[in-house]
Design a protein around this motif. Structure first.
Motif, PDB file in Angstrom:
ATOM      1  N   ALA A 140      63.984  38.113   9.855  1.00 45.16           N
ATOM      2  CA  ALA A 140      63.598  39.225   8.982  1.00 45.16           C
ATOM      3  C   ALA A 140      63.072  38.760   7.627  1.00 45.16           C
ATOM      4  CB  ALA A 140      64.795  40.158   8.796  1.00 45.16           C
ATOM      5  N   CYS A 300      54.950  37.620  24.766  1.00 43.60           N
ATOM      6  CA  CYS A 300      53.905  38.578  24.403  1.00 43.60           C
ATOM      7  C   CYS A 300      53.220  39.210  25.611  1.00 43.60           C
ATOM      8  CB  CYS A 300      52.852  37.897  23.517  1.00 43.60           C
ATOM      9  SG  CYS A 300      53.499  37.268  21.958  1.00 43.60           S
ATOM     10  N   GLN A 306      60.598  40.030  27.787  1.00 44.74           N
ATOM     11  CA  GLN A 306      61.053  40.814  26.639  1.00 44.74           C
ATOM     12  C   GLN A 306      62.420  41.444  26.917  1.00 44.74           C
ATOM     13  OE1 GLN A 306      57.952  43.638  25.690  1.00 44.74           O
ATOM     14  NE2 GLN A 306      56.355  42.051  25.705  1.00 44.74           N
ATOM     15  N   ALA A 331      52.702  34.515  15.855  1.00 44.55           N
ATOM     16  CA  ALA A 331      53.208  35.572  14.979  1.00 44.55           C
ATOM     17  C   ALA A 331      53.697  36.771  15.785  1.00 44.55           C
ATOM     18  CB  ALA A 331      52.112  36.001  14.004  1.00 44.55           C
ATOM     19  N   GLN A 332      53.005  37.099  16.901  1.00 46.85           N
ATOM     20  CA  GLN A 332      53.404  38.241  17.703  1.00 46.85           C
ATOM     21  C   GLN A 332      54.769  38.024  18.346  1.00 46.85           C
ATOM     22  OE1 GLN A 332      52.098  41.148  17.717  1.00 46.85           O
ATOM     23  NE2 GLN A 332      53.502  42.015  19.243  1.00 46.85           N
ATOM     24  N   GLN A 333      55.072  36.784  18.702  1.00 45.69           N
ATOM     25  CA  GLN A 333      56.401  36.489  19.241  1.00 45.69           C
ATOM     26  C   GLN A 333      57.468  36.806  18.198  1.00 45.69           C
ATOM     27  OE1 GLN A 333      55.831  32.350  20.122  1.00 45.69           O
ATOM     28  NE2 GLN A 333      55.256  32.718  22.262  1.00 45.69           N
ATOM     29  N   LEU A 334      57.170  36.501  16.951  1.00 48.23           N
ATOM     30  CA  LEU A 334      58.120  36.767  15.879  1.00 48.23           C
ATOM     31  C   LEU A 334      58.319  38.269  15.690  1.00 48.23           C
ATOM     32  CD1 LEU A 334      59.886  35.390  13.791  1.00 48.23           C
ATOM     33  CD2 LEU A 334      57.934  35.397  12.217  1.00 48.23           C
ATOM     34  N   VAL A 335      57.243  39.047  15.838  1.00 48.91           N
ATOM     35  CA  VAL A 335      57.355  40.508  15.727  1.00 48.91           C
ATOM     36  C   VAL A 335      58.289  41.052  16.801  1.00 48.91           C
ATOM     37  CG1 VAL A 335      56.092  42.679  15.937  1.00 48.91           C
ATOM     38  CG2 VAL A 335      55.101  40.779  14.622  1.00 48.91           C
ATOM     39  N   LEU A 336      58.114  40.578  18.030  1.00 47.11           N
ATOM     40  CA  LEU A 336      58.954  41.046  19.136  1.00 47.11           C
ATOM     41  C   LEU A 336      60.403  40.606  18.966  1.00 47.11           C
ATOM     42  CD1 LEU A 336      56.446  40.427  22.069  1.00 47.11           C
ATOM     43  CD2 LEU A 336      57.148  42.637  21.121  1.00 47.11           C
ATOM     44  N   ASP A 338      61.877  40.216  16.120  1.00 46.02           N
ATOM     45  CA  ASP A 338      62.411  41.096  15.082  1.00 46.02           C
ATOM     46  C   ASP A 338      62.820  42.431  15.689  1.00 46.02           C
ATOM     47  OD1 ASP A 338      63.177  41.959  12.586  1.00 46.02           O
ATOM     48  OD2 ASP A 338      61.157  42.516  11.961  1.00 46.02           O
ATOM     49  N   GLU A 339      61.984  42.949  16.584  1.00 43.92           N
ATOM     50  CA  GLU A 339      62.321  44.204  17.252  1.00 43.92           C
ATOM     51  C   GLU A 339      63.567  44.067  18.110  1.00 43.92           C
ATOM     52  OE1 GLU A 339      58.849  45.250  19.415  1.00 43.92           O
ATOM     53  OE2 GLU A 339      57.682  45.836  17.639  1.00 43.92           O
ATOM     54  N   HIS A 349      55.415  27.757  14.758  1.00 43.12           N
ATOM     55  CA  HIS A 349      54.869  28.856  13.966  1.00 43.12           C
ATOM     56  C   HIS A 349      55.325  28.730  12.512  1.00 43.12           C
ATOM     57  CE1 HIS A 349      53.399  32.753  12.795  1.00 43.12           C
ATOM     58  NE2 HIS A 349      54.610  33.125  12.402  1.00 43.12           N
TER      59      HIS A 349
END
Length: 368
Positions: A140, A300, A306, A331-336, A338-339, A349
């Motif tokens: 986060a 991703c 996921q 970066a998209q892996q990090l977004v997921l 976080d979710e 990264h």
């Protein structure tokens, strides 16, 4: 012995002194006493019987007579060892697997493996080893939560040797104890340096194997490394794999519990790739789960991946454990992540593994 050597029966075997270097210290001492402790004048034949753990029909007997080198010391070459190990001899005729040096050519079988193992001993004293460091960052907020120490070996002739090329063999022949002690000491010293600089006052994680954890003096090694460096136990984190847990013994359980009582953090590495029993997982003195990179790689593009990651994160949290994702490259892996409420991540990264000085500069620039 068959698993350790892994030599084809048709191949010529290596020099016996090189072979001895591949055994654990206790086994090597026993063999050396049996083979070399006899007076040079004693030319009588001898027989050494080894009881295999399985896979043969009876004990393996090593038989031979000493030959003297120019200094008058007994010298042996290993002859047809692989054949004797893979094909049990008839009970009425024990296999003759040792012969005088003059009777066997000094030709190495699988020279690459043998050269790695024989040159690894003493690598720390020759200053060929190095620790690189890769931070674990908060998903986060991006702050550094821990740093993993990664062992590298730079040999003058072999070049940079990948850990997967020498760590398994170090475990087989007992050298992992020497390497592990060096890693513990260096990691704790680096933790002291960072504290003195006022940066990275977080745990440094080191990888430990089942062989290390079963050593009677393992806890003493940990305490000595912490005391010598002058850092608290909370500055150290031990990472063990699920494979280590499959070999769990009473010694492993006691050593882990003792380290945890000291205040050392315990992490389970490569989680999800082994066969960890969930009941055992609940009983272990763990602080952290590290998700294997194989689950992150397709995060991703694969909804199944996921779902698995979300489930493992939830399981870790229900057990009161922090969860770290390894191998984050995008970066998209990090977004997921976080979710999924994953706590921390590690991977290119953020940064590859760096030298201590390079990581120090990076952290100082970030907080400048």
């Amino acid at each position: 012995m068959r698993r350790l050597l892994a030599w084809p029966a048709a191949a010529a075997a290596p020099d016996w002194n090189d072979l001895l270097g591949r055994f654990a210290a206790a086994d090597r001492a026993a063999l050396e006493q049996a083979l070399f402790a006899r007076p040079a004048a004693d030319a009588a034949a001898w027989t050494l019987t080894l009881s295999p753990s399985g896979g043969t029909t009876g004990p393996l007997q090593l038989r031979g007579e000493p030959a003297l080198d120019p200094d008058g010391q007994p010298q042996w070459h290993c002859l047809a060892l692989a054949s004797a190990l893979t094909t049990p001899a008839p009970a009425e005729e024990p296999a003759t697997v040792l012969a005088p040096a003059a009777a066997a050519p000094a030709v190495e079988a699988d020279p690459q493996r043998l050269s790695v193992v024989t040159r690894l001993a003493g690598a720390a004293a020759r200053q060929e080893l190095e620790l690189l460091y890769q931070p674990q960052l908060d998903v986060a907020g991006g702050s550094v939560r821990a740093v993993e120490a990664l062992l590298r070996w730079h040999h003058p002739q072999l070049g940079q040797v990948a850990p997967r090329a020498f760590v398994p063999w170090a475990e087989e022949c007992g050298l992992i104890i020497e390497l592990g002690r060096w890693v513990l000491q260096q990691a704790c010293r680096q933790a002291r340096r960072w504290r003195d600089l006022g940066v990275l006052q977080v745990p440094i994680a080191v990888n430990v194997s089942a062989v290390q954890l079963q050593a009677p003096d393992f806890v003493a090694q940990v305490e000595q490394a912490l005391t010598a460096a002058g850092v608290p136990a909370q500055a150290l984190e031990l990472e063990l794999t699920e494979t280590t847990l499959l070999q769990e013994s009473e010694a492993v359980r006691q050593n882990l519990a003792a380290c945890r009582r000291l205040g050392v953090h315990i992490a389970l590495d490569d989680f999800g790739t082994g066969q960890t029993n969930l009941a055992r997982l609940h009983r272990l003195p763990l602080d952290k789960l590290k998700l294997d990179p194989s689950f992150i790689r397709n995060l991703c593009i694969d909804r199944g991946a996921q779902a698995i990651v979300r489930s493992m994160v939830a399981l870790g949290h229900q057990l009161g454990l922090a969860v770290v994702a390894e191998g984050v490259e995008q970066a998209q892996q990090l977004v997921l992540l976080d979710e999924a409420r994953c706590d921390a991540y590690q991977g290119h990264h953020a940064t590859p593994a760096l030298s201590a000085d390079a990581l120090t500069r990076q952290v100082q620039q970030t907080h400048a």
